[in-house]
Design a protein around this motif. Structure first.
Motif, mmCIF file in Angstrom:
data_model
loop_
_atom_site.group_PDB
_atom_site.id
_atom_site.type_symbol
_atom_site.label_atom_id
_atom_site.label_comp_id
_atom_site.label_asym_id
_atom_site.label_seq_id
_atom_site.Cartn_x
_atom_site.Cartn_y
_atom_site.Cartn_z
ATOM 1 N N ILE A 276 0.837 -1.189 0.000
ATOM 2 C CA ILE A 276 0.000 0.000 0.000
ATOM 3 C C ILE A 276 0.876 1.246 0.000
ATOM 4 N N ALA A 277 0.356 2.323 -0.558
ATOM 5 C CA ALA A 277 1.097 3.592 -0.567
ATOM 6 C C ALA A 277 1.377 4.039 0.865
ATOM 7 N N PRO A 278 2.599 4.480 1.158
ATOM 8 C CA PRO A 278 2.943 4.850 2.535
ATOM 9 C C PRO A 278 2.151 6.033 3.070
ATOM 10 N N ASN A 279 1.592 6.848 2.183
ATOM 11 C CA ASN A 279 0.835 8.021 2.646
ATOM 12 C C ASN A 279 -0.661 7.739 2.787
ATOM 13 N N ALA A 280 -1.059 6.476 2.706
ATOM 14 C CA ALA A 280 -2.471 6.122 2.876
ATOM 15 C C ALA A 280 -2.898 6.392 4.318
ATOM 16 N N LEU B 46 -4.965 -0.036 8.034
ATOM 17 C CA LEU B 46 -5.494 -1.081 8.911
ATOM 18 C C LEU B 46 -6.251 -2.130 8.097
ATOM 19 N N VAL B 47 -7.093 -1.670 7.170
ATOM 20 C CA VAL B 47 -7.835 -2.607 6.326
ATOM 21 C C VAL B 47 -6.877 -3.398 5.448
ATOM 22 N N TRP B 48 -5.870 -2.710 4.868
ATOM 23 C CA TRP B 48 -4.900 -3.413 4.027
ATOM 24 C C TRP B 48 -4.166 -4.488 4.825
ATOM 25 N N PRO C 86 -7.224 -0.814 -4.689
ATOM 26 C CA PRO C 86 -7.547 0.615 -4.689
ATOM 27 C C PRO C 86 -8.037 1.083 -3.319
ATOM 28 N N LEU C 87 -7.852 2.357 -3.039
ATOM 29 C CA LEU C 87 -8.287 2.902 -1.752
ATOM 30 C C LEU C 87 -9.784 2.711 -1.540
ATOM 31 N N GLU C 88 -10.554 2.699 -2.651
ATOM 32 C CA GLU C 88 -11.998 2.512 -2.515
ATOM 33 C C GLU C 88 -12.349 1.156 -1.910
#
Length: 333
Positions: free
Chosen positions: A143-147, A153-155, A240-242
């Motif tokens: 996941i992107a570090p800036n998420a 947490l979900v990832w 994806p973030l969605e």
């Protein structure tokens, strides 16, 4: 005459159709195609790339043309399936592969990328056991570090759950039980002779719902398919973030459960209705255990809580005839 004898003695190369179904994800698709271009090609194999766009009209001409320039020595076929629904698109790929007289068909999803030895390992496992269908793991790409913290947490929970499932599948394979693993088409190879012989297809009745790959696997078992799984052919999915929300996982399991219960009701309504209370009770017990475990599992139990609540809701909705349109909206780009 000499040339004719030499040609007759040369073994025919097997033809593998590398297929991808895509819709509204041009950037992700380009990432997958770039990984295809870097892929190792097994010895004595002829490749053919097939891209099926599930859309009302063609939008990927530039993407496909760029990919053709990356693989100048390999044929690239681009088709549009205007009937929206992932089963329609997969069946279009299957029909194209059969019409092209290829020997094997693969699927990887348009939000993935494959490791350089992905095809080599899938083919090796297929050949080792002469399988009709074989699949392999799809892991979560980093996941992107800036998420956001919630997305991370979900990832983390999703990644933990996926790796646990992969571990269970690996143990089954080690115990010679790979034929009991339910196969998804995110990383998959099928023998086209099996589809020619049986006429098996993905279930178009699912419409915009998912689960077409698991349903096909179950039907393949009923038809006597030899199936297997390998841990060595790795693909990575960009999430994806969605999709990194508990709401998404609630909706996904709600829709999948609704589709399954509707199918069971159509086949045997009385028996299915008798089993519904037990199915719901079992999920309620799981929901309680996941809730208790939530503080200790780095997001995994929270995802299971959301999915379990979605599944209970989906069963109830399915009993009242509500179907799913889970794939009407795509996520990612």
């Amino acid at each position: 005459m000499t040339d004719d004898r030499c040609n007759a003695a040369m073994p025919r190369k097997r033809s593998i159709c590398i297929s991808t179904v895509t819709r509204n994800r041009p950037v992700m698709l380009q990432n997958l195609l770039a990984s295809y271009a870097a892929m190792q090609i097994p010895d004595d194999v002829h490749l053919h790339f097939l891209i099926i766009e599930n859309n009302e009209e063609a939008t990927l001409q530039a993407v496909v043309q760029h990919f053709r320039s990356q693989v100048p020595d390999i044929s690239v076929q681009y088709e549009v399936e205007s009937r929206l629904g992932i089963a329609f698109a997969r069946n279009r790929a299957l029909e194209c592969a059969l019409a092209g007289e290829h020997d094997l068909l693969t699927f990887a999803d348009d939000d993935e990328r494959v490791e350089p030895d992905w095809l080599v390992e899938l083919l090796a496992e297929r050949d080792r056991f002469d399988l009709d269908l074989v699949a392999s793991p799809v892991r979560c790409a980093p996941i992107a570090p800036n998420a956001s913290f919630a997305a991370q947490l979900v990832w983390a929970g999703l990644n933990r759950r996926n790796r646990r499932s992969e571990h269970k599948a690996t143990l089954k394979r080690q115990n010679n039980e790979a034929n009991r693993i339910l196969l998804a088409t995110g990383s998959w190879m099928g023998s086209l002779d099996f589809f020619r012989r049986t006429g098996l297809r993905f279930d178009n009745a699912l419409g915009m719902a998912g689960g077409e790959d698991w349903r096909l696997c179950r039907h393949a078992w009923e038809l006597g398919a030899k199936t297997g799984w390998t841990p060595l052919a790795i693909a990575y999915e960009t999430v994806p973030l969605e999709r990194l929300t508990f709401r998404y996982h609630f909706r996904r399991d709600r829709d999948n459960s609704a589709v399954e219960i509707c199918a069971k009701l159509a086949n045997c309504r009385k028996t299915t209705l008798l089993r519904v209370p037990g199915s719901i009770a079992g999920r309620v017990l799981k929901l309680c255990s996941y809730t208790i475990a939530a503080p200790f599992t780095r997001g995994e139990a929270l995802i299971r809580v959301a999915a379990c609540m979605g599944s209970i809701t989906g069963i109830c909705q399915g009993c009242f005839g509500k179907t799913s349109s889970h794939y009407r909206q795509t996520t990612g780009s």
